[in-house]
Design an enzyme around this catalytic site. Structure first.
Site, PDB file in Angstrom:
ATOM      1  N   HIS A   1       3.650   6.595  -9.551  1.00  0.00           N
ATOM      2  CA  HIS A   1       4.860   5.967  -9.036  1.00  0.00           C
ATOM      3  C   HIS A   1       5.753   6.997  -8.343  1.00  0.00           C
ATOM      4  CE1 HIS A   1       8.985   4.119  -9.816  1.00  0.00           C
ATOM      5  NE2 HIS A   1       8.361   3.207  -9.073  1.00  0.00           N
TER       6      HIS A   1
ATOM      7  N   HIS B   1      12.343   5.901  -1.392  1.00  0.00           N
ATOM      8  CA  HIS B   1      12.527   4.641  -2.116  1.00  0.00           C
ATOM      9  C   HIS B   1      13.787   3.903  -1.684  1.00  0.00           C
ATOM     10  CE1 HIS B   1      13.963   2.040  -5.410  1.00  0.00           C
ATOM     11  NE2 HIS B   1      12.683   1.739  -5.524  1.00  0.00           N
TER      12      HIS B   1
END
Length: 295
Positions: free
Chosen positions: A43, A85
């Site tokens: 991730h 992100h």
């Protein structure tokens, strides 16, 4: 006669076990999209140890034997895809404001590593200072065909044309096409419209529908059947998963890759429920759990 009956019962027991838990074939081991595979998705890279979405974070994830590195995409003012992100620069760089308001050249001047040292002093390293925000092309140039990519189209409504640029970049780096490794690239999004667009642009590119916790709670069989028409899997918030909804999702032939699972107890619980992989900031931890896990 009694011995014969015992022998028959033993053989029937072995047959039943083989039927319920068939062995993973050699073909399945090489197929990233096989439901028999349990995938480790790093991730934002190995983001529990290294500043997220940096080349160094992805290199660290590969050393930790992650099956995939995850890339979140944003787009600059001059139309370049970068790996970050947030839609804003504030949290993971020394800049401020919206990504869409800055050119790539301006974003390249920012420090994308020092924030990590400040947020996690116990993990701080001098080499993190001055790390850059990478472009999608830079990541694909660096790792090429030696990595598997799990790419998210973030906020596609904010960035018209994001999907076309993504497909063009994958084609340029020869990561998609008829004879490419199935599953080397997976595209995920919370936006169903973005995934449908990807599916229209390249029907052979596997997609995964990301889901918020509340969506899982109300998900119907008809919605899952529709999802199966454009996606190979679902990526839900792991906290919303239980035995019932895992069974329901998997019964539709969908892979199940929940996010973001960072503790061993949660990893083991989810494996016992029947997930086919997890997103984690600690790929080394999940790799260890997988090795010791027995169905």
């Amino acid at each position: 006669m009694r011995k014969n009956r015992l022998l028959v019962l033993v053989l029937l027991s072995f047959s039943l076990v083989a039927f319920i838990c068939p062995p993973v074939s050699a073909k399945s081991k090489g197929n990233l999209l096989s439901p028999d595979r349990i995938l480790t998705v790093a991730h934002r890279g190995a983001s529990g140890y290294v500043p997220e979405h940096t080349i160094l974070s992805y290199e660290t994830a590969q050393k930790m034997k992650a099956d995939y590195i995850e890339l979140d995409l944003q787009m600059t003012k001059d139309g370049k895809l970068i790996v970050m992100h947030d839609e804003k620069l504030d949290r993971t760089t020394n800049g401020e404001g919206w990504v869409k308001d800055y050119t790539l050249a301006e974003i390249k001047q920012l420090d994308a590593g020092s924030w990590f040292n400040e947020a996690y002093p116990e993990k701080a390293k001098a080499r993190y200072v001055g790390l850059q925000v990478p472009t999608l092309d830079e990541v694909l140039d660096h790792f090429g065909k030696h990595a598997n990519y799990y790419i998210e189209t973030k906020s596609p409504d904010t960035y018209p044309g994001m999907e076309e640029k993504l497909i063009a970049s994958l084609q340029k780096h020869k990561l998609i096409g008829k004879h490419k490794k199935p599953g080397q690239v997976i595209i995920q999004s919370f936006s169903k419209e973005s995934l449908l667009k990807i599916h229209q642009l390249n029907a052979n590119l596997p997609t995964v529908q990301l889901l918020e916790a509340e969506q899982i709670a109300s998900m119907t069989d008809s919605e899952l059947a529709e999802m199966k028409t454009y996606a190979v899997g679902a990526g839900p918030d792991y906290k919303a998963l239980n035995a019932e909804n895992v069974r329901k999702i998997r019964s539709h032939g969908l892979l199940l890759h929940p996010y973001t699972v960072n503790t061993e107890p949660d990893m083991r619980r989810l494996l016992n429920l029947g997930v086919t992989g997890v997103f984690t900031n600690y790929p080394d931890v999940f790799h260890h759990v997988k090795k010791s896990y027995k169905k």
